[in-house]
Scaffold this motif. Structure first.
Motif, mmCIF file in Angstrom:
data_model
loop_
_atom_site.group_PDB
_atom_site.id
_atom_site.type_symbol
_atom_site.label_atom_id
_atom_site.label_comp_id
_atom_site.label_asym_id
_atom_site.label_seq_id
_atom_site.Cartn_x
_atom_site.Cartn_y
_atom_site.Cartn_z
ATOM 1 N N LEU A 205 11.961 0.413 -7.976
ATOM 2 C CA LEU A 205 11.325 1.261 -9.227
ATOM 3 C C LEU A 205 11.004 2.606 -8.870
ATOM 4 N N ARG A 206 10.737 2.954 -7.863
ATOM 5 C CA ARG A 206 10.769 4.532 -7.454
ATOM 6 C C ARG A 206 12.035 5.112 -7.343
ATOM 7 N N GLN B 197 10.378 15.870 -5.035
ATOM 8 C CA GLN B 197 11.098 16.247 -6.056
ATOM 9 C C GLN B 197 10.696 17.441 -6.504
ATOM 10 N N ALA C 249 0.167 0.485 -5.791
ATOM 11 C CA ALA C 249 1.195 1.315 -6.346
ATOM 12 C C ALA C 249 2.208 0.854 -7.235
ATOM 13 N N PHE C 250 2.583 -0.176 -6.840
ATOM 14 C CA PHE C 250 3.757 -0.742 -7.642
ATOM 15 C C PHE C 250 3.337 -1.456 -9.100
ATOM 16 N N PHE D 158 8.932 -2.097 -5.125
ATOM 17 C CA PHE D 158 8.307 -0.717 -5.539
ATOM 18 C C PHE D 158 9.284 0.204 -5.008
ATOM 19 N N VAL E 147 6.508 9.753 -15.646
ATOM 20 C CA VAL E 147 6.563 9.929 -14.187
ATOM 21 C C VAL E 147 7.509 11.160 -13.978
ATOM 22 N N PHE F 211 1.253 10.166 -7.534
ATOM 23 C CA PHE F 211 2.157 10.144 -8.710
ATOM 24 C C PHE F 211 1.869 11.548 -9.495
ATOM 25 N N LEU G 190 2.800 2.037 -10.960
ATOM 26 C CA LEU G 190 4.366 2.397 -11.511
ATOM 27 C C LEU G 190 4.951 1.736 -12.658
ATOM 28 N N ARG G 191 4.919 0.093 -12.462
ATOM 29 C CA ARG G 191 4.993 -0.531 -13.808
ATOM 30 C C ARG G 191 4.236 0.028 -14.792
ATOM 31 N N VAL H 209 -0.418 6.409 -2.327
ATOM 32 C CA VAL H 209 0.853 7.039 -2.917
ATOM 33 C C VAL H 209 0.588 7.684 -3.934
ATOM 34 N N VAL I 88 7.260 10.659 -7.433
ATOM 35 C CA VAL I 88 6.239 9.633 -6.718
ATOM 36 C C VAL I 88 6.502 9.789 -5.055
ATOM 37 N N THR I 89 5.451 10.140 -4.478
ATOM 38 C CA THR I 89 5.525 10.294 -2.922
ATOM 39 C C THR I 89 5.863 9.147 -2.344
ATOM 40 N N ASP I 90 6.530 9.320 -1.033
ATOM 41 C CA ASP I 90 6.600 8.138 -0.174
ATOM 42 C C ASP I 90 5.101 7.687 0.167
ATOM 43 N N PRO I 91 5.111 6.335 0.357
ATOM 44 C CA PRO I 91 3.678 6.051 0.932
ATOM 45 C C PRO I 91 3.314 6.650 2.150
#
Lengths: 260, 260
Positions: free
Chosen positions: A46-47, B71, B42-43, A43, B58, B111, B46-47, B109, B61-64
Motif C-alpha cells: 500500500l505504501r 520523498q 500503520a497499515f 502495508f 497522503v 505520515f 494508511l488504509r 511510522v 510515509v516513512t519506513d518503519p
C-alpha cells in the motif's frame, strides 16, 4: 452480457459463464486491476501504491482475510468474480486459473487499482482514436526502464500502455485524461519509445501490438499491470492478480473517477 | 524567517529558534500535517487515509523506524523539525512538546498529509478572501457529524476548515481548489453549518473564530486535523501529531500539488 449490470456480470463470471476479457462490458462502470498479497506484505504494497499513484491508484483495500471490496462492490467476492486470474509465487507466474478459490488464503489482503478502460470511454466520446479497440485486440503494454519509487520490499519497473495519436489528438487526450487522476491521469510520455527503454513497439510485453499510422506518435500512460512487473522484481511469496484485460467490474460509475 | 528556504526553516525549528505557527513561512513550499503511529497500527491508518482522500491525502510515509520523509524532504527529521507537537495516548491529548525525541519510538511510522495552506495561496492569488489570514488568526476548524469511512481500527468524524465567501467567490474557489486534489481538493459543503452538525460557527473545535460578513456563506473544506479527531475516537496507544497550525514544511513546491 455487453449491457449487463455489474452484479449480473459478476454472477456470470462466478458461475464460469464468462471467462474472457472485459473490455466493453458494463459500459459506464469502472473496471479495476486486482492485486492480492499476504497481510505481511500488504502495508509495504500500500505504501508502494501511495508512492506511485500514476500506475497504482488505489480504489479499494479489503480487510485482511476478506475478499469483499466493500467500497467499490459490496457483496462481491474477489476470489471468484474476476474472469481469469494470475498466480505468482516468488515472482514466477505459475498459473492462470478462472477461479482463485484454490489458491486464496485466509491471510490475504486484496487491492483494487484503477484501470485505463475508464478514461478510454472519455477519449472515444471525443472521437479520439483508441486503436486497440478499433482493431479488437488488447491494449499494448510495455515494461519501461523507469523505476517506480520503492517502498519497503517492493520495487520494480513502471509498465505503460500505449495509444497512437496525432500530436493534436495527443494534446486533447492529455487534457481529457488529466481529469481522471484515480485512473492513471495524464500521459507519462509522448513520442520516442526509446526514452522509456522500449526497443520495439511491435513487441509489447503484455497485450497485443497495434498499428501506428503515418503522422501519429505513441502516447504512453502509466498502467495498472505495473504490480505484476513489480511482483516479478520483488518476489513476494504469493501474489494473485487478474490476467491482463480480464478485469474486475465494480459498481462505481466511471464519471466518479473524474477529479473535476 | 518568512522567506527562508525549507531546509533553513527546519534547521531553525530543530534548534528551538522557531516554535510558533508556520502560516506564511517559506512561501511556495508545501506544508504538511504530521501523524506518527506504532507500526502495528500503520497499515490500518494508511488504509483509512486511502479510503478518506479528501481529509487525509497522503504525501509521504516513512519506513518503519525512520523519521525521514524521503520523498518530501530528504534529510529532514520528523522528531525535531515540527515547531510544536501533540502527543495522544489512548486517545487523550497528553502533551504539546516543541520536540518529539522524548516520546518517539523505534517502531513508529510517520505520515505526512496535505494541508490547505497550499491552496490558500492560490485563492489569494485570485484576490479571493482568506479571512483568517486577513485577521491574523488560525483557520477555524470544526468536528462534523459526518463519519469518515472506517478502516480497520480507525474511525471517527470528518473535521472541516471554514472560509467565508460570497456565493460567487465560493464558485470560483471551488474551481481553483478542485485542481489541488492532493491538498483536500474541492469544498465538501457550502452554506448551512447545521447540515454538518456544526451548532455555532463562532466556537470552532480547533483554531480561531473568524468574521462572516453580510452576504457571505461559510465554505467548508476537508481538513488534515481529521486524524486527531480520529485518534480521540479510535484510541491508538500512541499518536504523535503536529499542533494545529504548526506544520512540517517540505521541500516540495505547492504547484506540484496541482492535478492539472
Amino acid at each position: 452480457m455487453l449491457d449487463a449490470n455489474p452484479g449480473d456480470l459478476r454472477a456470470a463470471v462466478r458461475a464460469g459463464e464468462h471467462t474472457g476479457p472485459t473490455a466493453g462490458l458494463c459500459p459506464g462502470y469502472t473496471q479495476a486491476n486486482l492485486v492480492a498479497l499476504p497481510e505481511a506484505d500488504a502495508f509495504d504494497f500500500l505504501r508502494f501504491c501511495v508512492a506511485n499513484p500514476k500506475p497504482c491508484p488505489v480504489l479499494d483495500v479489503t480487510d485482511p482475510g476478506s475478499a469483499e471490496p466493500a467500497q467499490m462492490a459490496p457483496g462481491a467476492d474477489l476470489r471468484t468474480d474476476v474472469p481469469r486470474y494470475r498466480g505468482f509465487r516468488g515472482g514466477e507466474l505459475v498459473d492462470e486459473p478462472p477461479d482463485a478459490r484454490e489458491v486464496w488464503r485466509d491471510d490475504l489482503v486484496a487491492f483494487l487499482i484503477g484501470c485505463s478502460f475508464t478514461f478510454e470511454r472519455a477519449l472515444l466520446a471525443e472521437g479520439l482514436p483508441v486503436r486497440h479497440i478499433d482493431q479488437g485486440v488488447n491494449v499494448p503494454m510495455y515494461r519501461t526502464n523507469v523505476d517506480c519509487t520503492p517502498a519497503g520490499r517492493f520495487s520494480g519497473p513502471l509498465v505503460v500502455s500505449m495509444r497512437p495519436m496525432t500530436p493534436a489528438q495527443a494534446i486533447r487526450a492529455t487534457q481529457i485524461t488529466s481529469r481522471y487522476g484515480p485512473v492513471h491521469g495524464a500521459p507519462v510520455h509522448v513520442g520516442e519509445p526509446s526514452e522509456l527503454g522500449i526497443a520495439d513497439l511491435s513487441a509489447p510485453d503484455y497485450g497485443d501490438p497495434v498499428e501506428v499510422r503515418d503522422g501519429e506518435v505513441p502516447v504512453f500512460w502509466a498502467c495498472g499491470v505495473t504490480p505484476q512487473a513489480v511482483a516479478v522484481a520483488s518476489r513476494p511469496s504469493l501474489m494473485i492478480s487478474h490476467a491482463p484485460g480480464h478485469m474486475f467490474v465494480t459498481d462505481a460509475r466511471d464519471e466518479k473517477m473524474a477529479m473535476l
